[in-house]
Motif scaffolding. Structure first.
Motif, PDB file in Angstrom:
ATOM      1  N   ALA A 257      30.246   6.464 -62.036  1.00 30.82           N
ATOM      2  CA  ALA A 257      29.301   7.174 -61.162  1.00 30.82           C
ATOM      3  C   ALA A 257      28.334   6.185 -60.511  1.00 30.82           C
ATOM      4  O   ALA A 257      28.025   6.289 -59.316  1.00 30.82           O
ATOM      5  N   GLU A 258      27.892   5.214 -61.294  1.00 33.45           N
ATOM      6  CA  GLU A 258      26.986   4.189 -60.766  1.00 33.45           C
ATOM      7  C   GLU A 258      27.684   3.357 -59.697  1.00 33.45           C
ATOM      8  O   GLU A 258      27.120   3.061 -58.643  1.00 33.45           O
ATOM      9  N   ALA A 259      28.945   2.976 -59.964  1.00 34.13           N
ATOM     10  CA  ALA A 259      29.694   2.177 -58.997  1.00 34.13           C
ATOM     11  C   ALA A 259      29.935   2.951 -57.706  1.00 34.13           C
ATOM     12  O   ALA A 259      29.829   2.395 -56.602  1.00 34.13           O
ATOM     13  N   LYS A 260      30.257   4.229 -57.839  1.00 32.07           N
ATOM     14  CA  LYS A 260      30.489   5.064 -56.647  1.00 32.07           C
ATOM     15  C   LYS A 260      29.218   5.173 -55.812  1.00 32.07           C
ATOM     16  O   LYS A 260      29.269   5.060 -54.581  1.00 32.07           O
ATOM     17  N   GLU A 261      28.103   5.355 -56.484  1.00 33.28           N
ATOM     18  CA  GLU A 261      26.831   5.484 -55.770  1.00 33.28           C
ATOM     19  C   GLU A 261      26.472   4.198 -55.045  1.00 33.28           C
ATOM     20  O   GLU A 261      25.953   4.219 -53.923  1.00 33.28           O
ATOM     21  N   GLU A 262      26.740   3.055 -55.680  1.00 31.77           N
ATOM     22  CA  GLU A 262      26.372   1.762 -55.108  1.00 31.77           C
ATOM     23  C   GLU A 262      27.471   1.169 -54.231  1.00 31.77           C
ATOM     24  O   GLU A 262      27.314   0.070 -53.707  1.00 31.77           O
ATOM     25  N   ASP A 263      28.593   1.891 -54.103  1.00 33.88           N
ATOM     26  CA  ASP A 263      29.704   1.439 -53.261  1.00 33.88           C
ATOM     27  C   ASP A 263      30.248   0.092 -53.747  1.00 33.88           C
ATOM     28  O   ASP A 263      30.519  -0.814 -52.955  1.00 33.88           O
TER      29      ASP A 263
ATOM     30  N   MET B 187      33.220  15.206 -60.981  1.00 34.55           N
ATOM     31  CA  MET B 187      32.975  13.926 -60.334  1.00 34.55           C
ATOM     32  C   MET B 187      34.309  13.231 -60.093  1.00 34.55           C
ATOM     33  O   MET B 187      35.064  12.958 -61.029  1.00 34.55           O
ATOM     34  N   LEU B 188      34.595  12.960 -58.821  1.00 35.32           N
ATOM     35  CA  LEU B 188      35.848  12.304 -58.441  1.00 35.32           C
ATOM     36  C   LEU B 188      35.608  10.847 -58.100  1.00 35.32           C
ATOM     37  O   LEU B 188      34.682  10.507 -57.354  1.00 35.32           O
ATOM     38  N   THR B 189      36.446   9.979 -58.650  1.00 34.73           N
ATOM     39  CA  THR B 189      36.434   8.568 -58.294  1.00 34.73           C
ATOM     40  C   THR B 189      37.877   8.126 -58.061  1.00 34.73           C
ATOM     41  O   THR B 189      38.813   8.895 -58.308  1.00 34.73           O
ATOM     42  N   THR B 190      38.046   6.889 -57.589  1.00 34.05           N
ATOM     43  CA  THR B 190      39.401   6.407 -57.302  1.00 34.05           C
ATOM     44  C   THR B 190      39.656   5.071 -57.994  1.00 34.05           C
ATOM     45  O   THR B 190      38.740   4.277 -58.220  1.00 34.05           O
TER      46      THR B 190
ATOM     47  N   LEU C 292      38.209  -3.255 -49.385  1.00 29.75           N
ATOM     48  CA  LEU C 292      38.112  -2.640 -48.058  1.00 29.75           C
ATOM     49  C   LEU C 292      38.372  -1.140 -48.105  1.00 29.75           C
ATOM     50  O   LEU C 292      37.863  -0.384 -47.282  1.00 29.75           O
ATOM     51  N   GLY C 293      39.179  -0.704 -49.075  1.00 33.41           N
ATOM     52  CA  GLY C 293      39.426   0.722 -49.242  1.00 33.41           C
ATOM     53  C   GLY C 293      38.358   1.433 -50.028  1.00 33.41           C
ATOM     54  O   GLY C 293      38.402   2.648 -50.189  1.00 33.41           O
ATOM     55  N   LYS C 294      37.377   0.655 -50.549  1.00 33.85           N
ATOM     56  CA  LYS C 294      36.243   1.197 -51.307  1.00 33.85           C
ATOM     57  C   LYS C 294      36.697   1.975 -52.547  1.00 33.85           C
ATOM     58  O   LYS C 294      36.140   3.013 -52.895  1.00 33.85           O
ATOM     59  N   ALA C 295      37.714   1.452 -53.230  1.00 34.25           N
ATOM     60  CA  ALA C 295      38.109   2.049 -54.506  1.00 34.25           C
ATOM     61  C   ALA C 295      36.968   1.879 -55.504  1.00 34.25           C
ATOM     62  O   ALA C 295      36.261   0.869 -55.473  1.00 34.25           O
TER      63      ALA C 295
END
Length: 482
Positions: A53-59, A283-286, A315-318
């Motif tokens: 969740a932290e990584a997703k928020e901070e891209d 919460m969805l992540t990739t 570049l795909g922001k996984a």
């Protein structure tokens, strides 16, 4: 028991749970209430869902290796090395092959042989045999979240022991850990077994414990068209959410064409949000898997493949990337090689952290085509199941509406033939019984005909063979020798 996409009652779950925990003696050490207390005392830095969740928020794109050996101390030493020397953000425990087949007797023999030989005689960590206490030894020796990575059609006891042991992420699913891994296991049976796993994780969630779930995105790993892997990932996400899972990471395996791979990562998350919209607080992540096919034997060339995967993930922001090593073509890597793959990936990701692949016509065309194909497949799955995605999935595989290329399962039609187009994007040479519109079919035909024209040959099965071996030979597209 009849398969339905319907949340199991707690009574039904507990009735089957009594049988599951008796499959091997270490099952008796699982105490759910005590496990809840143990998880409540874990530091936040060891909870996978929190880190994601932290990584997703901070891209930010996190890095995670594959790794596992037979004995506890050596397994801890390996993971510490990958954390410290490899700079891994997240850590795995890759499970051995005997455990994946529920063959705990052979796993036990492998442990004993490993002790006698002074080195791992298993290709992973036999968590079921080691039990809850040993899993906690591993968890407590580290300062990063741990994921269970395996390949198990019936992963129920493994889930019970590792989750009670403090692992906070569980990989796999009733399709992604059956079709690519087993020949004779029915889809209906694995979907039921994985409903149990998802209900267990949902039960943890009901008691305030976050366990992340990650379907295995790459499937058979080589030339799997994005819409095929997307369809399986979304189905497994829906099945998990129905059982109460709240943290889901959907995966995709690198195909090699940068635009197509970025489009696939972006479309996967967008499609999943659409299909899972009826489930609250999910919460969805990739996760992006670096190239899962053949690697060059030359280590310098292998680093090139690894770096290309790292660039694509960034570049795909996984949310995270599963790394490869420069020893992929030679078997089980040394811990040093594993760490080198991690560090090279980290370097590229850090360099690209503030960059993005700007939207362009090719990217949007790829995204739109992937979405069209995926929706056409999933619409037909729901139709076959009269609205029930679990029943529809079984019928879809019977009809070839769902089909995975190069899979060993006898329950998989095996009619699909993928091949690369002139730019290296993966297309359908033969789409089998996938329910595609004429527009989609013509799109793929035109792309492959364009390649055939540039190479002076008709699109055919030889293209498929050439493409499978191309990266190992230093190319992306398997061109004929000049």
């Amino acid at each position: 028991m009849e398969l339905k996409n319907e949340k199991w009652s707690l009574d039904k779950f507990k009735e089957i749970r009594e049988e599951v925990l008796q499959q091997w003696p270490t099952g008796k050490d699982v105490d759910f209430e005590e496990a809840i207390e143990y998880h409540n005392n874990l530091p936040e830095e060891q909870i996978m869902a929190e880190k994601l969740a932290e990584a997703k928020e901070e891209d930010v794109t996190l890095i995670q290796p594959r790794a596992g050996v037979a004995l506890i101390d050596e397994h801890i030493e390996l993971l510490k090395f990958l954390r410290e020397e490899g700079q891994a953000d997240l850590l795995p425990s890759t499970i051995d092959s005997y455990t994946r087949q529920n063959n705990y007797e052979e796993a036990e023999a492998g442990i004993e042989e490993s002790r006698e030989e002074g080195r791992s005689m298993l290709n992973g960590f036999p968590a079921v045999n080691h039990g809850v206490k040993a899993c906690r030894e591993v968890v407590e020796a580290l300062d990063a979240p741990l994921q269970v990575r395996h390949g198990t059609p019936d992963a129920r006891l493994l889930a019970e022991i590792t989750l009670a042991g403090g692992f906070t992420d569980y990989e796999g699913g009733g399709l992604s850990y059956n079709i690519p891994y087993a020949k004779n296991v029915s889809i209906e049976q694995t979907l039921l077994d994985w409903q149990y796993v998802d209900r267990l994780i949902g039960y943890y969630e009901e008691n305030g414990i976050k366990i992340n779930r990650e379907p295995f995105g790459p499937l058979t790993g080589t030339l799997v068209p994005p819409s095929v892997s997307h369809s399986v990932a979304i189905i497994e996400g829906l099945l998990a959410a129905e059982q109460g899972v709240k943290n889901i990471t959907l995966g995709y395996g690198q195909c090699g064409n940068l635009v197509q791979d970025v489009a696939a990562l972006q479309s996967l998350e967008e499609l999943a949000e659409e299909y899972l919209a009826d489930y609250e607080d999910v919460m969805l992540t990739t996760v992006f898997h670096q190239w899962m096919g053949g690697f060059p034997q030359d280590e310098a060339q292998a680093f090139g493949v690894i770096s290309w995967g790292a660039a694509t993930a960034a570049l795909g922001k996984a949310t995270k990337v599963i790394t490869k090593t420069p020893h992929e073509a030679m078997g089980v890597p040394t811990k040093e090689a594993n760490a080198e793959g991690l560090r090279s990936t980290k370097q590229v990701i850090n360099m690209l952290r503030d960059q993005s692949l700007l939207s362009n016509d090719k990217l949007e065309e790829e995204k739109e085509m992937i979405k069209q194909e995926t929706k056409q497949i999933l619409d037909r799955v729901f139709e076959l199941g009269n609205g029930d995605v679990a029943q529809g999935t079984v019928r879809a595989f019977e009809a070839g509406v769902l089909d995975v290329p190069f899979a060993p399962s006898k329950y998989n039609a095996g009619n699909l033939l993928p091949a690369r187009d002139d730019d290296g994007a993966v297309r359908f040479l033969n789409h089998g019984n996938l329910p595609f519109s004429d527009e989609v079919v013509e799109f793929h035909q035109e792309k492959l005909e364009a390649r055939g024209k540039s190479e002076g040959r008709e699109p055919n099965f030889q293209m498929v063979i050439d493409d499978i071996y191309a990266i190992g030979k230093g190319r992306l597209v398997g061109r004929p020798r000049s």
